[in-house]
Structure formats: C-alpha cells, structure tokens
Scaffold this active site. Structure first.
Site, PDB file in Angstrom:
ATOM      1  CB  ALA A 255       0.182  -1.714  -1.352  1.00  0.00           C
ATOM      2  N   PRO A 257       1.687  -0.081   4.770  1.00  0.00           N
ATOM      3  CG  PRO A 257       2.617   1.364   6.284  1.00  0.00           C
ATOM      4  CD  PRO A 257       2.723   0.227   5.325  1.00  0.00           C
ATOM      5  CG  ASP A 277      -2.622  -4.775   1.647  1.00  0.00           C
ATOM      6  OD1 ASP A 277      -1.797  -4.815   2.309  1.00  0.00           O
ATOM      7  OD2 ASP A 277      -3.492  -5.990   3.194  1.00  0.00           O
ATOM      8  CG  ASP A 324       7.564  -5.073   1.604  1.00  0.00           C
ATOM      9  OD1 ASP A 324       8.993  -5.756   1.855  1.00  0.00           O
ATOM     10  OD2 ASP A 324       7.064  -4.724   2.952  1.00  0.00           O
ATOM     11  CB  CYS A 377      11.120  -5.875   7.665  1.00  0.00           C
ATOM     12  SG  CYS A 377       9.469  -6.116   8.537  1.00  0.00           S
TER      13      CYS A 377
END
EC number: 2.1.1.176
Length: 436
Positions: A255, A257, A277, A324, A377
């Site tokens: 999660a 930031p 996290d 993510d 990313c």
C-alpha cells in the site's frame, strides 16, 4: 545580495553536492538523501533549489561526464568526489536551471572554498566559464541507461525503445488528484489560477489536474485539508480499473505510500480496506495519507508481508485485491533518475520471483468472482505481460479481463503505458477475474 542570502546560496550548492556524492559514490537513494537533507534547510526556496539541482545533475550526468573528460587536464581522483559533484552542480545551474551566470559561478566557487578546497576555486571558475561559453556535448538519450537494460528494452519493444529513452530523459509533470467530495478539477484549476499557478484538467482522468510547473505542496490550496493529493495520472487510473460494490472488502497488498488506497476510498467511502506494507515505516506514510484525505474511512493497516498470508490473513475472502507489486521502476525514471545508477541485472530475477509469490498468495485471499488488479511501474516484459501469462498458466481459476485503450497499449493479457504518453509515467495494468 545580502550576506545571509550569499551564505544560504553557498550552503545550498554544498548540500546538493553532498547529496549527489552520496548517490553517485555511496549507492544511496536520491529520495532518501533528499529526505535526510532538505528538512535542515530553512528557506523553502533553497530546499527547492537543492532538489532541482540534484534531479538535473542526475539526468544530465552522461553529458557532464563527457565535458569533464574533455575540459580537465587530468581526471579527478576518487577522493575529490565532492569536488566533481560540485562542478556538476555548477553545470546544472547554467544549463538546466538557467540561473544568472554570475550568481551560479559565484556561489559555486564560494562553495568550493567552503568545501575546504580553496586552491581548486580557480579551476572550478575556469571550468564553469568554459561551460558557459561552449555548452555541453551532445549525448544519446540512452547514454545513462545500463547496457543490459538498453538491450532488454529494445528486445521487448523494438523501435519503441528509442521513444522510451527520449521520454525518460525529460522532467515529469506534477499531477494532482482532487477529492470529489470537496471540489472538482475545474474549480481547483481556477483556485490555482488565483495564485498564478498554471494548471489543466484532463479529458481522460476525471479527478486529475496537471500543473505546468511543479510547486511545493505547501503552496497547494487545501492540501493539508485533503482537498488534493499528488499522484501521477497513471496511478490515478488504478481506481478506474476496478469495479467495486459500495461496501466491498478490498486488499491493498503493497500500500505505501497510500495514494491508491486513498483514491479508492475517496471514490467508494463505504469500502472495507485492508492495507499492508512489509515496511512499518512506510506504513506510517499510508496512515498519514489516509488521515489527511479520508479520516473516517474503514481501514485496517498491517505491517506484514502480503506473501506470508499465515501471518496476517484472517481467512475472510476479499472482493478485490490491488497488487501494486515491487518492480524495477523502469517506467518512472523521469521521477527517479537514480534508478539507472542503482538497478542491476540480477535484481530482475529476484523481483520477478517476489512478484510471482505475491500473485499466488494474494490470489488465495480472493473470493470466487473477485478481481485482482496487478500493476507495476515497470517497462520490462518479464515483470509485466510474461509474469501475468505465467500466472494464468499455473492458475486454472484465473482469467484475464480486457482493459480499454485508455490504459495504454495491449501487452499480453494486460496494458502497457509508456513514459510521457498522456504526460503520464510508464505503467502496466492487468485485471484478473477469479472463476465463480
């Protein structure tokens, strides 16, 4: 110029040189070094200057290295790492920031003396004046990329790789996300205009505002109150990819930031969100973000490794999972240029193994009929389309759902956006459905 201003100018150049030395010669993260350095600088204008210099130097380092090889009679020894960084600080002021030459030269030469190298002040002055006269040698856009990574991107994307290198050499814009319960993009753009901050709404991203020039968050009206957050356009589209019932139970597996979790909760205030996290300190950032933006949301924060479900999962299935995943960050070189200095080829194998573990583990927590959104990313096929394809092959109850062209180019079972497209970061999305 007052004595205090001159002293601050010297201190700013010294601070930038020391940050850069830590990044170049000690393998430190630019983000971490700036986080440690900037709070000690009182004037926000000086903080902004140090940050701008550091980013500019790292982006332009290949050209500056060529210039120094041409202009120095002999290469500077390793013990002169700070002096070399200071020369590059001067280069960036002249070339990228385009500060008045007299101010850039004076402050940088004085910084050389403050560094304890008064005998080198004449050399620094001469080199900077030569840079002012001659400019810098041209280098290819891929000059700062490790050879293994250049080769891999060309193998993955063919001719498109050249556009990736070109876009990644540019400065990324500052994207904002407005909280719709408080304002809307057009209204917020008008608020910014009253402060002479130029910004634009976006035709594809319904909550987005893009600034013409970045500003400190302290200058953003309503930031402290949660009216607006800083978040790239690609990350904002995560909330568009998931279809969620009003009270859905959602896992944000990595999660920090906290921007994506906050956006989901802004869109769907009734969500029951579990945010994990592995790094407890980074989880504090998530808590701060959520407290600022959605203080009344139903959120359970846990410092845990999402892949170790025995340590954190209570057995209640989730309606949706956002994964993510940790990745090479090759899609955000515009924002994290030091990625190209620190990333190693053997990192990719370890990252791919971690991503696979996270996919397998979080899939087990998903209810039948639920959705898992896998994002990175990264620009590397191994982390993206190949990773998803391998998961689909070993997971009989998983199938890919189609995402629209607004998420980028078709890439296997997912979508890939390249850096600079729609002014956004490079990003990969794959939406997976669990059989009922």
């Amino acid at each position: 110029m007052s004595a205090d201003t001159a002293t601050a100018g010297v201190a700013s150049r010294l601070a930038a040189a020391r940050v850069l030395t830590a990044v170049f010669d000690q393998g430190r993260s630019l983000k971490a070094e700036l986080a440690a350095t900037l709070p000690g600088i009182g004037d926000p204008r000086d903080r902004a200057l140090v940050e701008a210099i550091c980013f500019a130097v790292i982006r332009r380092r290949p050209a500056y290295e060529v210039a120094l090889r041409q202009w120095l009679e002999r290469a500077l020894p390793p013990r002169d790492a700070e002096l070399k960084a200071l020369l590059m600080v001067g280069f960036a002021q002249l070339e990228v920031l385009q500060l008045p030459a007299h101010a850039a030269l004076s402050a940088t030469v004085d910084a050389c003396r403050a560094l304890g190298r008064p005998r080198q002040a004449g050399m620094v002055n001469a080199i900077l004046r030569r840079a002012q006269r001659e400019g810098f040698p041209a280098v290819a856009d891929d000059a700062g990329w490790p050879s293994w990574l250049r080769k891999q991107l060309r193998a993955d994307w063919g001719d498109r790789a050249e556009a990736i290198f070109t876009a990644s050499a540019q400065m990324a814009p500052m994207w904002l996300r407005v909280q719709r319960s408080r304002t809307d993009p057009a209204t917020y753009v008008a608020r910014l205009a009253e402060l002479d901050i130029v910004a634009h709404t976006d035709a594809v991203l319904p909550d987005a505002v893009r600034l013409h020039n970045a500003v400190p968050v302290s200058q953003l009206p309503g930031f402290a109150e949660g009216d607006v957050s800083v978040q790239d356009g690609s990350a904002q589209q995560v909330a568009d990819a998931l279809t969620l019932a009003p009270s859905a139970r959602v896992l944000d597996a990595c999660a920090a930031p906290g921007g994506k979790a906050a956006h989901l909760l802004e869109r769907h205030p009734g969500l029951q969100l579990v945010a994990l996290d592995v790094d407890a300190r980074r989880l504090e950032r998530v808590q701060q973000t959520l407290q600022r933006t959605v203080p009344n949301a139903l959120v359970a924060l846990q410092a845990a490794d999402a892949a170790d479900t025995d340590a954190w999962w209570d057995g209640r299935p989730f309606d949706a999972v956002l994964l993510d995943a940790p990745c090479s960050a090759t899609g955000v070189v515009r924002r994290q240029p030091d990625v190209l200095l620190h990333r190693r080829a053997d990192d990719i194998e370890a990252l791919c193994a971690l991503q696979a573990r996270l996919l397998d583990a979080t899939w087990r927590t998903l209810r039948p009929g639920g959705q898992l959104l896998y994002t990175t990313c990264s620009l590397l096929a191994r982390e993206n389309q190949a990773q998803v394809e391998a998961f689909l092959q070993r997971t009989p109850d998983a199938r890919a759902q189609t995402l629209g062209a607004q998420f980028g180019h078709a890439a296997g079972a997912g979508r890939q956006r390249f850096p600079g497209e729609q002014h956004c970061d490079g990003f990969f999305y794959a939406l997976l459905l669990k059989a009922s």
